[in-house]
Design an enzyme around this catalytic site. Structure first.
Site, PDB file in Angstrom:
ATOM      1  N   LEU A  10     -24.537 -11.756 -43.107  1.00  0.00           N
ATOM      2  CA  LEU A  10     -25.657 -11.070 -42.456  1.00  0.00           C
ATOM      3  C   LEU A  10     -26.526 -12.103 -41.740  1.00  0.00           C
ATOM      4  O   LEU A  10     -27.735 -12.153 -41.915  1.00  0.00           O
ATOM      5  CB  LEU A  10     -26.482 -10.277 -43.478  1.00  0.00           C
ATOM      6  CG  LEU A  10     -27.357  -9.165 -42.900  1.00  0.00           C
ATOM      7  CD1 LEU A  10     -26.493  -8.028 -42.366  1.00  0.00           C
ATOM      8  CD2 LEU A  10     -28.336  -8.620 -43.940  1.00  0.00           C
ATOM      9  N   HIS A  36      -8.821 -12.658 -29.990  1.00  0.00           N
ATOM     10  CA  HIS A  36     -10.086 -13.402 -30.112  1.00  0.00           C
ATOM     11  C   HIS A  36     -10.925 -13.252 -28.840  1.00  0.00           C
ATOM     12  O   HIS A  36     -11.236 -14.218 -28.148  1.00  0.00           O
ATOM     13  CB  HIS A  36      -9.820 -14.888 -30.407  1.00  0.00           C
ATOM     14  CG  HIS A  36     -11.003 -15.572 -31.038  1.00  0.00           C
ATOM     15  ND1 HIS A  36     -10.872 -16.675 -31.843  1.00  0.00           N
ATOM     16  CD2 HIS A  36     -12.336 -15.318 -30.982  1.00  0.00           C
ATOM     17  CE1 HIS A  36     -12.068 -17.081 -32.262  1.00  0.00           C
ATOM     18  NE2 HIS A  36     -12.971 -16.251 -31.753  1.00  0.00           N
ATOM     19  N   VAL A  37     -11.322 -12.017 -28.575  1.00  0.00           N
ATOM     20  CA  VAL A  37     -12.044 -11.713 -27.333  1.00  0.00           C
ATOM     21  C   VAL A  37     -13.460 -11.185 -27.587  1.00  0.00           C
ATOM     22  O   VAL A  37     -14.094 -10.667 -26.661  1.00  0.00           O
ATOM     23  CB  VAL A  37     -11.263 -10.690 -26.479  1.00  0.00           C
ATOM     24  CG1 VAL A  37      -9.947 -11.257 -26.009  1.00  0.00           C
ATOM     25  CG2 VAL A  37     -11.045  -9.375 -27.245  1.00  0.00           C
ATOM     26  N   ARG A  71     -24.796 -15.480 -49.369  1.00  0.00           N
ATOM     27  CA  ARG A  71     -25.089 -16.372 -50.495  1.00  0.00           C
ATOM     28  C   ARG A  71     -26.426 -16.042 -51.151  1.00  0.00           C
ATOM     29  O   ARG A  71     -26.607 -16.249 -52.346  1.00  0.00           O
ATOM     30  CB  ARG A  71     -25.082 -17.833 -50.011  1.00  0.00           C
ATOM     31  CG  ARG A  71     -23.685 -18.370 -49.728  1.00  0.00           C
ATOM     32  CD  ARG A  71     -23.744 -19.764 -49.161  1.00  0.00           C
ATOM     33  NE  ARG A  71     -24.391 -19.797 -47.860  1.00  0.00           N
ATOM     34  CZ  ARG A  71     -24.563 -20.885 -47.120  1.00  0.00           C
ATOM     35  NH1 ARG A  71     -24.154 -22.059 -47.599  1.00  0.00           N
ATOM     36  NH2 ARG A  71     -25.153 -20.827 -45.941  1.00  0.00           N
ATOM     37  N   ARG A 100     -27.192 -13.887 -37.721  1.00  0.00           N
ATOM     38  CA  ARG A 100     -27.665 -13.283 -36.464  1.00  0.00           C
ATOM     39  C   ARG A 100     -26.748 -12.162 -35.992  1.00  0.00           C
ATOM     40  O   ARG A 100     -27.198 -11.076 -35.635  1.00  0.00           O
ATOM     41  CB  ARG A 100     -27.752 -14.359 -35.380  1.00  0.00           C
ATOM     42  CG  ARG A 100     -28.794 -15.450 -35.618  1.00  0.00           C
ATOM     43  CD  ARG A 100     -28.779 -16.396 -34.438  1.00  0.00           C
ATOM     44  NE  ARG A 100     -29.763 -17.449 -34.524  1.00  0.00           N
ATOM     45  CZ  ARG A 100     -29.502 -18.694 -34.931  1.00  0.00           C
ATOM     46  NH1 ARG A 100     -28.269 -19.003 -35.302  1.00  0.00           N
ATOM     47  NH2 ARG A 100     -30.435 -19.614 -34.957  1.00  0.00           N
ATOM     48  N   ILE A 101     -25.431 -12.425 -35.991  1.00  0.00           N
ATOM     49  CA  ILE A 101     -24.491 -11.410 -35.510  1.00  0.00           C
ATOM     50  C   ILE A 101     -24.358 -10.281 -36.511  1.00  0.00           C
ATOM     51  O   ILE A 101     -24.299  -9.101 -36.141  1.00  0.00           O
ATOM     52  CB  ILE A 101     -23.125 -12.053 -35.207  1.00  0.00           C
ATOM     53  CG1 ILE A 101     -23.265 -13.097 -34.098  1.00  0.00           C
ATOM     54  CG2 ILE A 101     -22.112 -10.980 -34.789  1.00  0.00           C
ATOM     55  CD1 ILE A 101     -22.007 -13.905 -33.837  1.00  0.00           C
ATOM     56  N   GLU A 103      -4.597 -19.482 -34.922  1.00  0.00           N
ATOM     57  CA  GLU A 103      -4.523 -19.019 -33.541  1.00  0.00           C
ATOM     58  C   GLU A 103      -3.911 -20.091 -32.641  1.00  0.00           C
ATOM     59  O   GLU A 103      -4.146 -21.284 -32.850  1.00  0.00           O
ATOM     60  CB  GLU A 103      -5.924 -18.652 -33.052  1.00  0.00           C
ATOM     61  CG  GLU A 103      -6.543 -17.517 -33.846  1.00  0.00           C
ATOM     62  CD  GLU A 103      -7.972 -17.215 -33.414  1.00  0.00           C
ATOM     63  OE1 GLU A 103      -8.496 -17.876 -32.490  1.00  0.00           O
ATOM     64  OE2 GLU A 103      -8.575 -16.313 -34.024  1.00  0.00           O
ATOM     65  N   GLY A 158     -15.066 -12.639 -37.524  1.00  0.00           N
ATOM     66  CA  GLY A 158     -15.634 -13.934 -37.877  1.00  0.00           C
ATOM     67  C   GLY A 158     -14.653 -15.056 -37.650  1.00  0.00           C
ATOM     68  O   GLY A 158     -14.554 -15.616 -36.557  1.00  0.00           O
ATOM     69  N   ARG A 159     -13.898 -15.382 -38.692  1.00  0.00           N
ATOM     70  CA  ARG A 159     -12.882 -16.425 -38.624  1.00  0.00           C
ATOM     71  C   ARG A 159     -11.640 -15.958 -39.376  1.00  0.00           C
ATOM     72  O   ARG A 159     -11.731 -15.393 -40.471  1.00  0.00           O
ATOM     73  CB  ARG A 159     -13.401 -17.724 -39.248  1.00  0.00           C
ATOM     74  CG  ARG A 159     -14.373 -18.514 -38.374  1.00  0.00           C
ATOM     75  CD  ARG A 159     -13.648 -19.142 -37.203  1.00  0.00           C
ATOM     76  NE  ARG A 159     -14.497 -20.022 -36.412  1.00  0.00           N
ATOM     77  CZ  ARG A 159     -15.108 -19.665 -35.301  1.00  0.00           C
ATOM     78  NH1 ARG A 159     -15.003 -18.415 -34.870  1.00  0.00           N
ATOM     79  NH2 ARG A 159     -15.828 -20.529 -34.605  1.00  0.00           N
TER      80      ARG A 159
END
Length: 318
Positions: A151, A278-279, A174, A153-154, A260, A230-231
């Site tokens: 949670l 990943h766009v 966390r 900024r994005i 990737e 995210g990742r």
């Protein structure tokens, strides 16, 4: 009077180069294990504009470098510990891509739940004829409980966009966000047990490696939805592939992958997976804004002695 030398290793957005070329001397090199620079040239470089990783070994080749401006909000490929040791400021491009990534997350969520890409492919294949209809989608967003894994900024922007859909929103980070009006779970496992939809938007850190594993996916269950913007590092792709194939997880929408641009065949095959290359931030306006921030960080540093968006792990000012 000679201009300040800026190093650009590998490719970067053309707008960065356009913004910098009239103010600085631009030195470009290919990305190799060791930078292809002679000692005299390396000693003249005071700044870097980079898209992608920048290892500590490269920093050691540049005795005069003061600032490294990274194109992207994530900087897990940057050796910030080494940069801090050498007194180098590292900057990233936060905030300017928040809206785009959050919008993409919502679009990916809807596409995954309502099977919109499959429905379009069905229509384009000529299947829609009188007396035929695309099968009802198994899932709906209505009445869902969405959990946000992250949670920042994005993540906050995603949550704001979810509110008009009248879904319940919870989150795990966390630590609790005092101002967040959503239910907080102190563990990812606790969040996964409570929700039926999980959106991952956490950075790549040692603590987030494959945290979305078989147990988390099992907790989401056969009606569960996973979305990751995210990742790819965060997801155990073998466990995800197995859960999608067996029906242990309802569906997944992925914009990021573990290695990737390689995407496992076991994720390409399931019909209950919606995949993007990943766009999430890949629009012309957003990438232009990111490029501008890279350039503005370098300009601000050499004109005013402070960067606009330094990462917290490195020095802030000259």
């Amino acid at each position: 009077m000679s201009r300040i030398a800026i190093l650009v290793p590998g490719k970067i957005h053309e707008r960065v180069l356009e913004r910098l070329k009239d103010r600085f001397e631009i030195i470009t090199v290919t990305r190799e294990e060791k930078l292809g620079l002679d000692d005299e040239t390396a000693a003249r470089i005071r700044g870097v504009a980079v898209s992608g990783a920048f290892p500590g070994a490269w920093m050691d080749q540049l005795p005069g470098v003061e600032v490294i401006a990274s194109f992207g909000v994530g900087y897990d490929g940057m050796d910030v510990k080494r940069a801090a040791e050498k007194g180098i400021v590292v900057t990233n491009t936060p905030d300017v891509l928040n809206d785009e990534v959050a919008d993409t997350a919502i679009g990916l969520l809807l596409n995954t739940i309502r099977e919109l890409p499959r429905a379009e492919a069905w229509l384009r294949a000529g299947n829609w004829k009188r007396g035929t209809a695309y099968p009802l989608s198994r899932f709906s967003l209505k009445g869902r409980h969405v959990g946000l894994y992250g949670l920042g900024r994005i993540g906050l922007e995603i949550a704001k966009r979810l509110e008009p859909f009248k879904v319940k929103i919870s989150y795990h980070t966390r630590s609790r966000h005092a101002d967040a009006p959503y239910d907080y779970y102190s563990s990812l496992s606790g969040l996964a047990e409570a929700v039926d939809t999980l959106i991952a938007i956490v950075p790549k850190t040692p603590q987030t490696h494959k945290t979305i594993d078989a147990d988390i996916l099992a907790s989401l269950g056969p009606n569960g939805i996973l979305v990751n913007v995210g990742r790819g590092w965060t997801v155990d792709e073998e466990a995800l592939s197995a859960a999608l194939a067996s029906g242990a997880l309802g569906a997944a929408g992925l914009d990021v992958f573990y290695q990737e641009p390689t995407v496992p065949a076991t994720l390409l095959e399931p019909a209950n997976a919606v995949l993007l290359p990943h766009v999430a931030s890949a629009s012309v306006p957003t990438r232009n804004a990111m490029a501008d921030l890279v350039a503005d960080n370098l300009i601000a540093w050499f004109e005013k002695g402070s960067a606009l968006t330094p990462v917290p792990e490195t020095p802030q000012k000259a």
